[in-house]
Design a protein around this motif. Structure first.
Motif, PDB file in Angstrom:
ATOM      1  N   THR A 115      11.439   0.511  -1.417  1.00  0.00           N
ATOM      2  CA  THR A 115      11.505   1.696  -0.564  1.00  0.00           C
ATOM      3  C   THR A 115      10.483   2.730  -1.012  1.00  0.00           C
ATOM      4  OG1 THR A 115      13.864   1.308  -0.261  1.00  0.00           O
ATOM      5  CG2 THR A 115      13.041   3.466   0.387  1.00  0.00           C
ATOM      6  N   PRO A 116       9.407   2.911  -0.261  1.00  0.00           N
ATOM      7  CA  PRO A 116       8.417   3.921  -0.646  1.00  0.00           C
ATOM      8  C   PRO A 116       8.753   5.305  -0.097  1.00  0.00           C
ATOM      9  CG  PRO A 116       7.594   2.654   1.198  1.00  0.00           C
ATOM     10  CD  PRO A 116       8.985   2.150   0.916  1.00  0.00           C
ATOM     11  N   ALA A 161       3.302   5.845  -2.871  1.00  0.00           N
ATOM     12  CA  ALA A 161       4.499   6.542  -3.348  1.00  0.00           C
ATOM     13  C   ALA A 161       4.458   6.658  -4.872  1.00  0.00           C
ATOM     14  CB  ALA A 161       5.744   5.791  -2.887  1.00  0.00           C
ATOM     15  N   LYS A 162       4.007   5.597  -5.509  1.00  0.00           N
ATOM     16  CA  LYS A 162       3.934   5.599  -6.970  1.00  0.00           C
ATOM     17  C   LYS A 162       2.923   6.634  -7.455  1.00  0.00           C
ATOM     18  CE  LYS A 162       4.987   1.579  -8.587  1.00  0.00           C
ATOM     19  NZ  LYS A 162       4.705   0.138  -8.767  1.00  0.00           N
ATOM     20  N   GLN A 163       1.861   6.828  -6.659  1.00  0.00           N
ATOM     21  CA  GLN A 163       0.843   7.815  -7.016  1.00  0.00           C
ATOM     22  C   GLN A 163       1.304   9.239  -6.721  1.00  0.00           C
ATOM     23  OE1 GLN A 163      -2.637   6.616  -4.872  1.00  0.00           O
ATOM     24  NE2 GLN A 163      -3.076   4.891  -6.222  1.00  0.00           N
ATOM     25  N   GLY A 164       2.500   9.365  -6.152  1.00  0.00           N
ATOM     26  CA  GLY A 164       3.039  10.693  -5.917  1.00  0.00           C
ATOM     27  C   GLY A 164       2.759  11.262  -4.538  1.00  0.00           C
ATOM     28  N   VAL A 165       2.203  10.443  -3.637  1.00  0.00           N
ATOM     29  CA  VAL A 165       2.000  10.908  -2.263  1.00  0.00           C
ATOM     30  C   VAL A 165       3.344  10.833  -1.535  1.00  0.00           C
ATOM     31  CG1 VAL A 165       0.800  10.480  -0.089  1.00  0.00           C
ATOM     32  CG2 VAL A 165      -0.349  10.004  -2.267  1.00  0.00           C
ATOM     33  N   MET A 223       0.839  -1.210   0.000  1.00  0.00           N
ATOM     34  CA  MET A 223       0.000   0.000   0.000  1.00  0.00           C
ATOM     35  C   MET A 223       0.869   1.254   0.000  1.00  0.00           C
ATOM     36  SD  MET A 223      -3.029  -1.071  -0.120  1.00  0.00           S
ATOM     37  CE  MET A 223      -3.119  -2.802  -0.504  1.00  0.00           C
ATOM     38  N   LEU A 224       1.934   1.206   0.803  1.00  0.00           N
ATOM     39  CA  LEU A 224       2.849   2.349   0.854  1.00  0.00           C
ATOM     40  C   LEU A 224       3.526   2.533  -0.507  1.00  0.00           C
ATOM     41  CD1 LEU A 224       4.495   1.689   4.343  1.00  0.00           C
ATOM     42  CD2 LEU A 224       2.831   3.464   3.780  1.00  0.00           C
TER      43      LEU A 224
END
Lengths: 172, 193
Positions: B134-135, B107-111, B102-103
């Motif tokens: 590593t997120p 991170a991939k979504q830019g959060v 989920m993390l």
């Protein structure tokens, strides 16, 4: 068949014994005096300060085990909190300050004795409410009984005759 | 009181029905609790954070040794351009493995996701990240676990959503799941963005 049963019993006996042992251990652990901080390295050197730290610690909930105080708990976090309490005690902070420090971070839940405030009125009031309800019920029942006592059934003519004969000592 | 003899039958029925009704209500409540437990909407051990709506506590943490990522301090969380998620984790924590995808997705979504390795040996935390990805945009180490207490943390994993003003808006104790993300975190992110 009998051999199977015997084997089963033999297999179960140690498990049962272990279970009883675990139960006894749990009982011992549940006894607060025995479960208090046992690691001498954790204790403060000044017995008066250590006693004060324990009094504070017993008022604080271990957030991990939830039904134990931090003094009684073996959880890592409880150990950390015990250390913080002791540090602050030896730094001369007051009990209220120390409780406040943890209350700021963990909220009301960390206090084993929840504060009286609008959110907890119901919590604190429940025993009083329950007692009041019980008293009201008793009073209502007594009043009703006083208002219409149970009717005394009259004896029939035959019963009256039989009673008389018994009183006379002549009948059976 | 004169009608005392009249309600007798109905009263007897009440005596029979009242316990049944109480049992039915208790059963319904218990069923709701069990359902909530399985969907994750009810957590009997869940404790609300005392820090919701409050600014992040003052802290400065060292970077995680060997991770080559910037460390984390309170200043990094105040006056940012967008809300960030601060995630406390440890390599020894099993639910952390569960929530890790989920993390990674966030991170991939830019959060921006900032990590704090809680009571973990640097080598172990590094191994965990090498294995699972590593997120984290920033990564600090809280080996003594003292800063975590300032955050009101009581276990790992725990995640906090910090808005642009550095106010803690949301705390999730336990692993982030698909449902947590879609039902709670993503709507909040939209609102605080």
């Amino acid at each position: 068949m009998r051999r199977v049963l015997a084997a089963l019993r033999d297999a179960a006996a140690p498990a049962l014994r272990a279970g009883l042992g675990a139960l006894a251990a749990a009982w011992l652990l549940a006894t607060p005096v025995l479960a208090a901080v046992s690691d001498p390295a954790e204790m403060l050197r000044d017995p008066a300060q250590e006693e004060r730290a324990r009094v504070i610690g017993r008022e604080l909930r271990c957030m991990v085990c939830q039904n134990q105080s931090i003094e009684d708990s073996d959880a890592e976090l409880a150990r950390d909190l015990r250390r913080i309490v002791r540090e602050q005690v030896s730094a001369g902070r007051s009990n209220t300050d120390i409780m406040g420090y943890l209350h700021d971070r963990y909220g009301d839940f960390v206090l084993l004795r929840p504060p009286v405030k609008p959110e907890t009125y119901l919590l604190w009031g429940t025993p009083v409410i329950a007692l009041g309800l019980g008293l009201a019920m008793i009073v209502a029942m007594r009043r009703r009984r006083a208002a219409n006592p149970a009717p005394q059934p009259d004896l029939s003519a035959a019963e009256r005759a039989r009673l008389r004969s018994i009183e006379d000592g002549s009948g059976t | 009181m004169s009608e005392a003899s009249v309600p007798r039958p109905s009263r007897r029925r009440l005596l029979l029905l009242a316990p049944l009704a109480a049992a039915a209500a208790a059963g319904a409540g218990f069923y709701a609790m069990l359902r909530g437990l399985s969907t994750g909407s009810y957590d009997p051990k869940g404790v609300p954070s005392a820090l919701i709506g409050k600014p992040v506590p003052d802290f400065t943490l060292p970077p995680l040794e060997g991770a080559d990522l910037p460390a984390l301090s309170a200043a990094d969380l105040r006056g940012g351009e967008r809300p960030v998620l601060v995630n406390f984790f440890a390599s020894w924590c099993v639910p952390c493995v569960i929530e890790h995808p989920m993390l990674m997705r966030l991170a991939k979504q830019g959060v921006p996701v900032f990590g704090v390795a809680y009571k973990d040996k640097p080598a172990d935390a590094l191994g965990f990240l090498r294995k699972h990805g590593t997120p984290y945009a920033k990564l600090a180490a809280d080996q003594p676990g003292r800063v975590a207490i300032d955050w009101g943390l009581y276990g790992v994993p725990e995640s906090y959503l910090i808005d642009r003003q550095g106010i803690i808006r949301w705390r999730w104790a336990g692993p982030l799941t698909e449902d947590t993300l879609t039902q709670e975190l993503l709507p909040l992110l939209k609102r605080t963005a």
